[in-house]
Enzyme design. Structure first.
Site, PDB file in Angstrom:
ATOM      1  CD  GLU A  81      -2.983   0.867   2.379  1.00  0.00           C
ATOM      2  OE1 GLU A  81      -2.756   0.001   3.255  1.00  0.00           O
ATOM      3  OE2 GLU A  81      -3.921   1.671   2.454  1.00  0.00           O
ATOM      4  CB  SER A 130      -3.293   1.151   8.016  1.00  0.00           C
ATOM      5  OG  SER A 130      -3.413   1.293   6.620  1.00  0.00           O
TER       6      SER A 130
HETATM    7  O1  LIG Z   1     -14.688  13.980   3.097  1.00  0.00           O
HETATM    8  C1  LIG Z   1     -14.084  13.440   3.998  1.00  0.00           C
HETATM    9  N1  LIG Z   1     -13.785  14.094   5.141  1.00  0.00           N
HETATM   10  C2  LIG Z   1     -13.113  13.517   6.156  1.00  0.00           C
HETATM   11  N2  LIG Z   1     -12.657  12.269   6.102  1.00  0.00           N
HETATM   12  C3  LIG Z   1     -12.913  11.573   4.995  1.00  0.00           C
HETATM   13  C4  LIG Z   1     -13.630  12.095   3.892  1.00  0.00           C
HETATM   14  N3  LIG Z   1     -13.719  11.139   2.941  1.00  0.00           N
HETATM   15  C5  LIG Z   1     -13.073  10.064   3.428  1.00  0.00           C
HETATM   16  N4  LIG Z   1     -12.618  10.317   4.677  1.00  0.00           N
HETATM   17  C6  LIG Z   1     -11.865   9.436   5.565  1.00  0.00           C
HETATM   18  O2  LIG Z   1     -10.701   8.996   4.909  1.00  0.00           O
HETATM   19  C7  LIG Z   1     -10.348   7.728   5.427  1.00  0.00           C
HETATM   20  C8  LIG Z   1     -10.200   6.796   4.259  1.00  0.00           C
HETATM   21  O3  LIG Z   1      -9.756   5.595   4.732  1.00  0.00           O
HETATM   22  P1  LIG Z   1      -9.914   4.243   3.921  1.00  0.00           P
HETATM   23  O4  LIG Z   1     -11.346   3.859   3.850  1.00  0.00           O
HETATM   24  O5  LIG Z   1      -9.195   4.373   2.668  1.00  0.00           O
HETATM   25  O6  LIG Z   1      -9.233   3.258   4.929  1.00  0.00           O
HETATM   26  P2  LIG Z   1      -7.870   2.416   4.856  1.00  0.00           P
HETATM   27  O7  LIG Z   1      -7.007   3.045   3.841  1.00  0.00           O
HETATM   28  O8  LIG Z   1      -7.273   2.534   6.231  1.00  0.00           O
HETATM   29  O9  LIG Z   1      -8.283   1.033   4.536  1.00  0.00           O
HETATM   30  C9  LIG Z   1     -11.464   7.315   6.363  1.00  0.00           C
HETATM   31  O10 LIG Z   1     -11.094   7.630   7.680  1.00  0.00           O
HETATM   32  C10 LIG Z   1     -12.617   8.204   5.951  1.00  0.00           C
HETATM   33  O11 LIG Z   1     -13.492   8.473   7.021  1.00  0.00           O
HETATM   34 CA   LIG Z   2      -7.068   4.018   1.902  1.00  0.00          CA
END
Ligand SMILES: O=c1[nH]cnc2c1ncn2[C@@H]1O[C@H](COP(=O)(O)OP(=O)(O)O)[C@@H](O)[C@H]1O
Ligand SMILES: [Ca+2]
Length: 554
Positions: free
Chosen positions: A234, A265
């Site tokens: 990643e 993460s």
């Molecule tokens: O518009 C936004 N405002 C604030 N946070 C956001 C927005 N869109 C996505 N996020 C946050 O970005 C992060 C994206 O993490 P993701 O789902 O990619 O998890 P991962 O990469 O840890 O698997 C999440 O914490 C989500 O809440």
């Molecule tokens: Ca992500």
């Protein structure tokens, strides 16, 4: 009127004209003597006739002289004519090749699903079929955000995990021309949410993956697998993406580090001049003929959603209820179950949490205290290596420019801190955190309340992670660029993942690239000028003697 030159007598005989009965002209050295036998001419018309003859004589003699001096005259003209012809062919050919219209069937497509902990996004990429090995050629043409939560949240109804992707996959069918469907690869990569689920229950995580796999296989695309990518991958693919989009590989420029903040993460990846002491943090790439030794680390449980759980669990263990949280706005109050915090595999193993079932989460809005609370989720006390970031993880000092994307961007952009210094950011964030919740809700009526309530915590967490965790000091803060997209393509691991799996980044530099636009324009202009000069030269050499070679002037 006619002038006739006789070689034999070196004389010009001029036929009769309107008023001239006969003219005989003779030249000796530079003296031209003309005998006009006139009947009714005016003096002016006889003078005009004389000048005409004089010019003709001079021209004829110069031409004769040139021919005598330069025996290459004719071959030179032929050579220049050939040059002009070749020049015209070259110009036309270059223009045709360079401006060849790109037909739609020349594009190829690829689909990558980013199955994140909080949600899934479907990205569609497009590139020119013949230019697969050139940098900066693959572009994102579409992004679709899957409604609902991430696939790891479907652990109790696994069959719905696949179905949740329907809308976005239908969009993909619309976006990509039908005749390309069968050869368009589809990849699904799951990140930290699924890593945590696999830790908790490997068989359920397999079932979720089978569900999305079965669903994706019902589409006409070329299914290439659904898997949980490692934290190292990643980080590495995020780094490849930002540097590919910035064209840093192609131009052999200094690369840019990548900072990715997810929900479960976070990754830090950059090229370090120092030795990477721990093998698990070291990756090596050979790209376009250049070697890259890259440092990377993925901190599971340090995405912003899991970090919030860690911080709340920490406070629940050490303070009385209701929980007065300095990372939430004054006036904020929410009933929560202890389970919502303790059920995370990042938190489990905290026995003190089980004594209550529910608690009230109350905001206390204090940036400084929030920073202290957040710092407590990091362990800075042990390090087996020369240098550590936190939790005993080796990290060399940060170097060069960094692109910070995903939640780093969302949060810092919302808080309007993307171009502030570290000190300004702390100051502004302190003020924001102490703003009453009612005021915040009123100021941002259209923003999801869950996001809105957490921006204070998220902002403080980001500053703490970057400054205390990774050691981005005040002077290095300006090297962090909070970015969402580069040239229309999202900064994230997905593009790098696809480039790698489709072998679109070769180890060695491909053959010389086609002419860049500026080079093409310069060459066309220079060639055109050269042609004009040659044409003029040819006219001068060819036409003038040709015109005078004749012994007759009509
Ligand atoms: O518009 C936004 N405002 C604030 N946070 C956001 C927005 N869109 C996505 N996020 C946050 O970005 C992060 C994206 O993490 P993701 O789902 O990619 O998890 P991962 O990469 O840890 O698997 C999440 O914490 C989500 O809440
Ligand atoms: Ca992500």
């Amino acid at each position: 009127m006619q002038i006739i030159y006789s070689d034999q007598f070196s004389q010009w005989y001029v036929g009769t004209g309107e008023c001239l009965d006969s003219i005989v002209a003779k030249r000796q050295q530079s003296v031209l003597s003309v005998n006009f036998a006139t009947s009714s001419c005016s003096v002016r018309s006889v003078q005009a006739r004389f000048v005409e003859l004089w010019l003709y004589v001079i021209q004829r003699d110069i031409t004769a002289e040139m021919k005598e001096k330069n025996p290459w005259h004719r071959p030179l003209i032929i050579f220049i004519a050939i040059l002009i012809a070749l020049g015209i062919i070259a110009l036309v050919a270059t223009a045709v090749v360079q401006n060849k219209p790109l037909q739609p069937q020349k594009y190829k497509y690829g689909i990558v699903l980013d199955a994140g902990s909080s949600h899934t996004a479907v990205y569609i990429y497009r590139w020119q079929a013949e230019k697969e090995n050139n940098t900066g050629m693959v572009q994102q043409i579409h992004e679709c955000d899957v409604k609902g939560k991430g696939i790891s949240s479907y652990s109790s109804s696994v069959e719905r995990a696949g179905l949740s992707l329907r809308e976005c996959m239908e969009e993909a069918k619309e976006e990509i021309p039908i005749w390309r469907h069968r050869e368009t690869p589809v990849y699904l990569g799951a990140t930290a949410g699924m890593r945590l689920l696999r830790k908790e229950n490997a068989s359920v995580s397999d079932q979720v993956l089978s569900s999305v796999e079965g669903f994706l296989q019902t589409y006409p695309f070329l299914y290439q697998g659904a898997r949980i990518i490692s934290g190292q991958e990643e980080g590495a693919y995020g780094w490849i993406t930002v540097n590919y989009l910035s064209d840093n590989f192609h131009k052999a420029r200094a690369t840019m580090g990548a900072l990715d903040l997810g929900g479960a993460s976070t990754q830090i990846t950059f090229v370090s001049q120092q030795q990477v002491e721990s093998p698990e943090n070291s990756i090596y790439f050979r790209l376009y003929g250049k070697d890259y030794h890259v440092y990377t680390h993925s901190f599971l449980c340090y995405g912003k959603d899991q970090a919030l759980k860690l911080a709340m669990a920490q406070q629940l263990q050490t303070s009385d209820l209701p929980l007065r949280d300095p990372c939430f706005h004054p006036g904020y109050s929410q009933e929560r179950t202890v389970e919502s915090v303790s059920s995370s595999p990042c938190v489990s193993g905290s026995p003190a949490l089980s004594s209550h079932a529910n608690f009230t989460h109350v905001g206390a809005g204090n940036g400084t205290l929030c920073h202290s609370a957040v710092r407590r989720i990091f362990n800075f006390s042990h390090c087996e290596w020369g240098r550590c970031s936190f939790n005993g993880v080796f990290q060399p000092p940060v170097e060069g420019q960094f692109g910070a994307f995903s939640a780093f961007y969302f949060v810092m952009n919302f808080l309007n801190l993307t171009s502030d210094t570290l000190e300004e950011s702390k100051e502004k964030l302190g003020q924001y955190c102490s703003t009453p919740w009612a005021e915040i809700k009123q100021s941002y009526p259209h923003i999801k309340e869950k996001y809105l309530a957490e921006y204070c915590f998220s902002g403080v967490y980001i500053l703490t992670l970057l400054e205390d965790g990774y050691s981005f000091t005040s002077d290095k803060w300006k090297d962090i660029h909070f970015i969402k997209k580069i040239g229309g393509s999202a900064a994230g691991w997905t593009l790098g993942y696809m480039l790698n799996l489709t072998n679109m980044i070769p180890a060695e530099a491909p053959d010389a690239p086609p002419l860049p636009h500026a080079g093409y324009v310069t060459i066309m202009v220079l060639f055109s000028l050269l042609l004009v000069v040659l044409l003029l030269l040819c006219l001068k050499l060819f036409c003038w003697p040709a015109c005078t070679r004749s012994k007759h002037i009509i």
